[in-house]
Design a protein around this motif. Structure first.
Motif: not given
Length: 160
Positions: A75-89
Motif C-alpha cells: 500500500t505504501a509503495e502504491l501511494i509513493g509511486n503514484n501520488c503527489r500533492a493534489g492527487s485524488d485518493i
C-alpha cells in the motif's frame, strides 16, 4: 441494542463492542514521504486533505482538515509511486494514537493507519471503463462543491 449485545457475548466470556474504521476521500495534502522500516518494509507518511463546506450567517465557508496517514508494504509503495500533492485518493484504515519521546519530552501522534488505498487517475478521459481504480465509485471522486448530489439544505430544513 440487546440483540447486538448478545451477538458479542460468548458463554461466560464477553467481547467488547468496538469499531475503529475510517474512510477518507480527498486529495493528498503533501507529497508522500517514503522511508524503509527497520525490517526493510516500505512506509509512506502523507496527509489527506478533506474540505468541509458549511453555512454560517448566510455565508458559505470552507474548512480544510489535513489528516495525517501512514501506510506500509504494498500500500505504501502504491501511494509513493503514484501520488503527489493534489492527487485524488481514497483511503480506508483505523485511527491509531501513539507516543514517542523527543528531547526528554513525550509527544503524542494521532494518525490513520491505512489498510487499503485507491488512487485517482490523473489526466484520464472523463469516460473511463467500468473497471476503474475507484471500484464502483466512478472514474474519479466528485470534485468541487458536490452539488451534483442534490440541492443544498439549510439547517432549518433538516427534519431532525
Amino acid at each position: 441494542m440487546k440483540r447486538l449485545y448478545r451477538a458479542f457475548t460468548k458463554g461466560s466470556r464477553k467481547m467488547e463492542l468496538c469499531i475503529n474504521r475510517v474512510m477518507l476521500l480527498g486529495k493528498i495534502g503533501r507529497d508522500p514521504k517514503m522511508v524503509a522500516t527497520k525490517k526493510g518494509s516500505a512506509m509512506a507518511n502523507f496527509s489527506v486533505q478533506c474540505v468541509e463546506r458549511y453555512q454560517w450567517n448566510g455565508e458559505w465557508h470552507e474548512r480544510n482538515a489535513f489528516i495525517p496517514c501512514v501506510a506500509f508494504g504494498k500500500t505504501a509503495e502504491l501511494i509513493g509511486n503514484n501520488c503527489r500533492a493534489g492527487s485524488d485518493i481514497f483511503v480506508e484504515g483505523r485511527i491509531n494514537v501513539r507516543s514517542y519521546e523527543q528531547n526528554g519530552e513525550k509527544k503524542w501522534v494521532t494518525e490513520v493507519n491505512v489498510d487499503r488505498a485507491e488512487v485517482g487517475m490523473q489526466g484520464a478521459p472523463q469516460a473511463a471503463p467500468q473497471s476503474s481504480q475507484w471500484g464502483g465509485f466512478g472514474s474519479q471522486p466528485p470534485k468541487g462543491n458536490f452539488s451534483q448530489f442534490g440541492e443544498e439544505m439549510s439547517q432549518e430544513s433538516i427534519p431532525f
